[in-house]
Design a protein around this motif. Sequence first.
Motif, mmCIF file in Angstrom:
data_model
loop_
_atom_site.group_PDB
_atom_site.id
_atom_site.type_symbol
_atom_site.label_atom_id
_atom_site.label_comp_id
_atom_site.label_asym_id
_atom_site.label_seq_id
_atom_site.Cartn_x
_atom_site.Cartn_y
_atom_site.Cartn_z
ATOM 1 N N LEU A 129 0.829 -1.205 0.000
ATOM 2 C CA LEU A 129 0.000 0.000 0.000
ATOM 3 C C LEU A 129 0.863 1.254 0.000
ATOM 4 O O LEU A 129 0.557 2.236 -0.694
ATOM 5 C CB LEU A 129 -0.923 0.001 1.217
ATOM 6 N N VAL A 130 1.932 1.235 0.780
ATOM 7 C CA VAL A 130 2.841 2.384 0.815
ATOM 8 C C VAL A 130 3.373 2.673 -0.583
ATOM 9 O O VAL A 130 3.403 3.827 -1.035
ATOM 10 C CB VAL A 130 4.009 2.133 1.792
ATOM 11 N N ASP A 131 3.789 1.625 -1.287
ATOM 12 C CA ASP A 131 4.330 1.805 -2.640
ATOM 13 C C ASP A 131 3.279 2.386 -3.580
ATOM 14 O O ASP A 131 3.584 3.285 -4.387
ATOM 15 C CB ASP A 131 4.828 0.463 -3.186
ATOM 16 N N GLN A 132 2.050 1.875 -3.496
ATOM 17 C CA GLN A 132 0.993 2.399 -4.363
ATOM 18 C C GLN A 132 0.703 3.857 -4.074
ATOM 19 O O GLN A 132 0.528 4.674 -4.992
ATOM 20 C CB GLN A 132 -0.286 1.573 -4.183
ATOM 21 N N ILE A 133 0.641 4.211 -2.799
ATOM 22 C CA ILE A 133 0.313 5.582 -2.404
ATOM 23 C C ILE A 133 1.413 6.545 -2.819
ATOM 24 O O ILE A 133 1.146 7.628 -3.362
ATOM 25 C CB ILE A 133 0.072 5.644 -0.883
ATOM 26 N N GLU A 134 2.663 6.168 -2.560
ATOM 27 C CA GLU A 134 3.775 7.066 -2.858
ATOM 28 C C GLU A 134 3.964 7.284 -4.355
ATOM 29 O O GLU A 134 4.562 8.286 -4.763
ATOM 30 C CB GLU A 134 5.054 6.526 -2.229
ATOM 31 N N HIS A 135 3.453 6.379 -5.184
ATOM 32 C CA HIS A 135 3.602 6.526 -6.630
ATOM 33 C C HIS A 135 2.303 6.942 -7.320
ATOM 34 O O HIS A 135 2.268 7.048 -8.548
ATOM 35 C CB HIS A 135 4.114 5.219 -7.248
ATOM 36 N N HIS A 136 1.265 7.180 -6.519
ATOM 37 C CA HIS A 136 -0.016 7.560 -7.127
ATOM 38 C C HIS A 136 -0.052 9.066 -7.366
ATOM 39 O O HIS A 136 0.158 9.849 -6.437
ATOM 40 C CB HIS A 136 -1.184 7.152 -6.227
ATOM 41 N N PRO A 137 -0.309 9.503 -8.588
ATOM 42 C CA PRO A 137 -0.268 10.938 -8.898
ATOM 43 C C PRO A 137 -1.373 11.750 -8.226
ATOM 44 O O PRO A 137 -1.257 12.985 -8.133
ATOM 45 C CB PRO A 137 -0.423 10.963 -10.422
ATOM 46 N N ARG A 138 -2.423 11.093 -7.757
ATOM 47 C CA ARG A 138 -3.535 11.853 -7.159
ATOM 48 C C ARG A 138 -3.614 11.714 -5.634
ATOM 49 O O ARG A 138 -4.588 12.143 -5.025
ATOM 50 C CB ARG A 138 -4.862 11.407 -7.797
ATOM 51 N N VAL A 139 -2.583 11.133 -5.019
ATOM 52 C CA VAL A 139 -2.544 11.020 -3.558
ATOM 53 C C VAL A 139 -1.378 11.847 -3.024
ATOM 54 O O VAL A 139 -0.228 11.659 -3.439
ATOM 55 C CB VAL A 139 -2.381 9.558 -3.101
ATOM 56 N N THR A 140 -1.689 12.766 -2.110
ATOM 57 C CA THR A 140 -0.664 13.573 -1.453
ATOM 58 C C THR A 140 -0.616 13.182 0.015
ATOM 59 O O THR A 140 -1.640 13.225 0.713
ATOM 60 C CB THR A 140 -0.984 15.078 -1.561
ATOM 61 N N VAL A 141 0.559 12.802 0.488
ATOM 62 C CA VAL A 141 0.731 12.416 1.887
ATOM 63 C C VAL A 141 1.227 13.621 2.676
ATOM 64 O O VAL A 141 2.250 14.228 2.333
ATOM 65 C CB VAL A 141 1.725 11.250 2.032
ATOM 66 N N HIS A 142 0.497 13.961 3.743
ATOM 67 C CA HIS A 142 0.880 15.071 4.620
ATOM 68 C C HIS A 142 1.381 14.469 5.933
ATOM 69 O O HIS A 142 0.593 14.000 6.759
ATOM 70 C CB HIS A 142 -0.319 15.985 4.887
ATOM 71 N N ARG A 143 2.691 14.477 6.128
ATOM 72 C CA ARG A 143 3.283 13.903 7.332
ATOM 73 C C ARG A 143 3.294 14.918 8.477
ATOM 74 O O ARG A 143 3.267 16.119 8.241
ATOM 75 C CB ARG A 143 4.693 13.407 7.034
ATOM 76 N N HIS A 144 3.346 14.416 9.693
ATOM 77 C CA HIS A 144 3.353 15.269 10.901
ATOM 78 C C HIS A 144 2.180 16.251 10.884
ATOM 79 O O HIS A 144 2.322 17.404 11.286
ATOM 80 C CB HIS A 144 4.673 16.043 11.000
ATOM 81 N N THR A 145 1.043 15.795 10.433
ATOM 82 C CA THR A 145 -0.094 16.697 10.227
ATOM 83 C C THR A 145 -1.299 16.261 11.054
ATOM 84 O O THR A 145 -1.651 15.080 11.083
ATOM 85 C CB THR A 145 -0.488 16.739 8.735
ATOM 86 N N GLU A 146 -1.920 17.229 11.724
ATOM 87 C CA GLU A 146 -3.114 16.984 12.526
ATOM 88 C C GLU A 146 -4.176 18.027 12.188
ATOM 89 O O GLU A 146 -3.851 19.181 11.903
ATOM 90 C CB GLU A 146 -2.790 17.038 14.017
ATOM 91 N N ILE A 147 -5.438 17.601 12.227
ATOM 92 C CA ILE A 147 -6.543 18.518 11.950
ATOM 93 C C ILE A 147 -6.834 19.360 13.182
ATOM 94 O O ILE A 147 -6.940 18.840 14.296
ATOM 95 C CB ILE A 147 -7.807 17.750 11.515
ATOM 96 N N ARG A 148 -7.003 20.643 12.982
ATOM 97 C CA ARG A 148 -7.327 21.551 14.074
ATOM 98 C C ARG A 148 -8.747 22.108 13.972
ATOM 99 O O ARG A 148 -9.330 22.510 14.971
ATOM 100 C CB ARG A 148 -6.319 22.709 14.110
#
Length: 239
Positions: free
Chosen positions: A99-118
Amino acid sequence: MTQIPELHAGTPFDELDDYIALARLSGLVLSPDGSLLICARAVLDDKRAEYVSSLWDPIAIVGGGNSAGQAAVFLAEHVSQVHLLIRGDDLGKSMSRYLVDQIEHHPRVTVHRHTEIRAVHGEKYLEAIAVEDNRTGDQDTIRVRALFVFIGAVPHTGWLADAIALDDHGFVLTGVDAIHARADGSLPINGGLSRTLETSLPGLFAAGDIRRGSVKRVASAVGEGAMAVRQIHEYFERS
């Protein structure tokens, strides 16, 4: 033939010869003020894809486990942008490598690290979420039309609390854990080792996600259901 009694509200457990405990889990959602709310899980399939793309685009997903990853990959096939928010920096810490590989190479998925909703914003419908970097405190706004939160689950086992042993989170204790939890403490440990899905109430079995220590996967739950049937037969043979 032994009849499995019909269970209805108010049926005393001591009237049941045996029973497989059935309950469900609800997803957990964070309200804007940070309190936990119970919500129903949304079930999405290809038949709803057109509806999703027309109303829920773009989408934000909170969570770093396989459920969040699978949702991100699936939804990214139907919307223009998926934002995946995780509190840590390593997507592979609790997510399968494929899943990590698919997500990191998917052009329409952006991963936001160290991120929390406020905060969440919108008039009639969700329009945006306010997020914060939990290292620096920097804040940003991400425009989204839908928010999926995969941060765990709560078992609906309150109806069992007075009858069998549960852990601090409400998950059912089975096998050796259940034996140790029995109030009288007199049952030999080897008396229940062969019935790993039996609860603290002899003849009552639990299978699937409500059981403490279970693997939270459909295939595992189905397998445990089959095991429980086998163990029920063993219970009758030894009774």
